[in-house]
Write a protein that holds these residues in place. Structure first.
Motif, mmCIF file in Angstrom:
data_model
loop_
_atom_site.group_PDB
_atom_site.id
_atom_site.type_symbol
_atom_site.label_atom_id
_atom_site.label_comp_id
_atom_site.label_asym_id
_atom_site.label_seq_id
_atom_site.Cartn_x
_atom_site.Cartn_y
_atom_site.Cartn_z
ATOM 1 N N SER A 136 8.707 2.500 1.680
ATOM 2 C CA SER A 136 8.596 3.932 1.971
ATOM 3 C C SER A 136 8.115 4.629 0.689
ATOM 4 O O SER A 136 8.110 4.031 -0.390
ATOM 5 N N GLU A 137 7.732 5.884 0.805
ATOM 6 C CA GLU A 137 7.291 6.626 -0.385
ATOM 7 C C GLU A 137 8.407 6.728 -1.423
ATOM 8 O O GLU A 137 8.148 6.677 -2.618
ATOM 9 N N GLU A 138 9.657 6.880 -0.965
ATOM 10 C CA GLU A 138 10.788 6.957 -1.897
ATOM 11 C C GLU A 138 10.953 5.643 -2.657
ATOM 12 O O GLU A 138 11.201 5.636 -3.860
ATOM 13 N N ILE B 141 8.610 3.481 -3.236
ATOM 14 C CA ILE B 141 7.465 3.350 -4.141
ATOM 15 C C ILE B 141 7.721 4.129 -5.426
ATOM 16 O O ILE B 141 7.453 3.639 -6.524
ATOM 17 N N ALA B 142 8.276 5.315 -5.299
ATOM 18 C CA ALA B 142 8.609 6.126 -6.484
ATOM 19 C C ALA B 142 9.611 5.370 -7.365
ATOM 20 O O ALA B 142 9.494 5.382 -8.597
ATOM 21 N N ILE C 40 1.826 -1.394 -1.876
ATOM 22 C CA ILE C 40 1.871 0.044 -2.165
ATOM 23 C C ILE C 40 0.644 0.730 -1.566
ATOM 24 O O ILE C 40 0.755 1.804 -0.963
ATOM 25 N N SER D 227 1.025 1.067 2.194
ATOM 26 C CA SER D 227 2.040 2.069 2.509
ATOM 27 C C SER D 227 1.517 3.492 2.321
ATOM 28 O O SER D 227 1.748 4.366 3.145
ATOM 29 N N LEU D 228 0.786 3.707 1.221
ATOM 30 C CA LEU D 228 0.292 5.053 0.914
ATOM 31 C C LEU D 228 -1.061 5.362 1.572
ATOM 32 O O LEU D 228 -1.515 6.499 1.536
#
Length: 162
Positions: free
Chosen positions: A62-64, A66-67, A138, A141-142
């Motif tokens: 998820s984006e979280e 990935i961060a 990544i 996902s993005l």
């Protein structure tokens, strides 16, 4: 459970998209398979639907998450063994888990070590493999190009201080 269209990570193959299901007869029984088209490769794999949960396949980041990975990559690693055999065994074990944090650990640690000393041939290959898998997941996902993600990760790794 997985469904058609899901983006998944398939250790050790990479990332892909579930294209559909196929039914085949195996040993007199009908078995339903998930057909996963691997990103960046001209191939697909079949995984028995009943074994999908236990096969190591997982939904992509998820984006979280990935961060968190980007933050992790920016940290200075500690306790990297000087002994090649110990490092190699640890990294092989990390890659086998299929865990994204372990994959990121291999990328971060080998990149950090390469700042001081040349990596061995097998460590260079291991780094490239882990770096590619991390970047591809990544990027998928993005929804961004892999090349752009690789540049972003290289920039993060370059800024890690000794």
């Amino acid at each position: 459970m997985f469904k058609v269209g899901d983006k998944v990570a398939c250790p050790p193959h990479g990332v892909g998209v579930i294209e559909g299901t196929e039914e085949r007869e195996v040993g007199g029984r009908k078995v339903v398979y998930l057909r996963i088209s691997l990103v960046g490769k001209n191939m697909s794999i079949l995984i028995p639907e009943a074994a999908a949960e236990t096969s190591g396949i997982r939904h992509i980041l998820s984006e979280e998450e990935i961060a968190e990975i980007f933050e992790f990559l920016s940290e200075t690693p500690t306790n990297i063994s000087e002994k090649w055999t110990v490092r190699h065994r640890l990294n092989v074990d990390r890659l086998r888990t299929g865990d994204i944090k372990e994959l990121a650990t291999v990328v971060r640690n080998l990149s950090f070590r390469a700042k001081d000393k040349d990596l061995s041939y097998s460590e260079k290959r291991m780094f490239e493999e882990a770096f590619s898998k991390l970047s591809e997941e990544i990027a998928l996902s993005l929804g961004e190009p892999v090349k752009k993600i690789k540049q972003r990760i290289r920039k993060i790794l370059k800024e890690v201080q000794k």
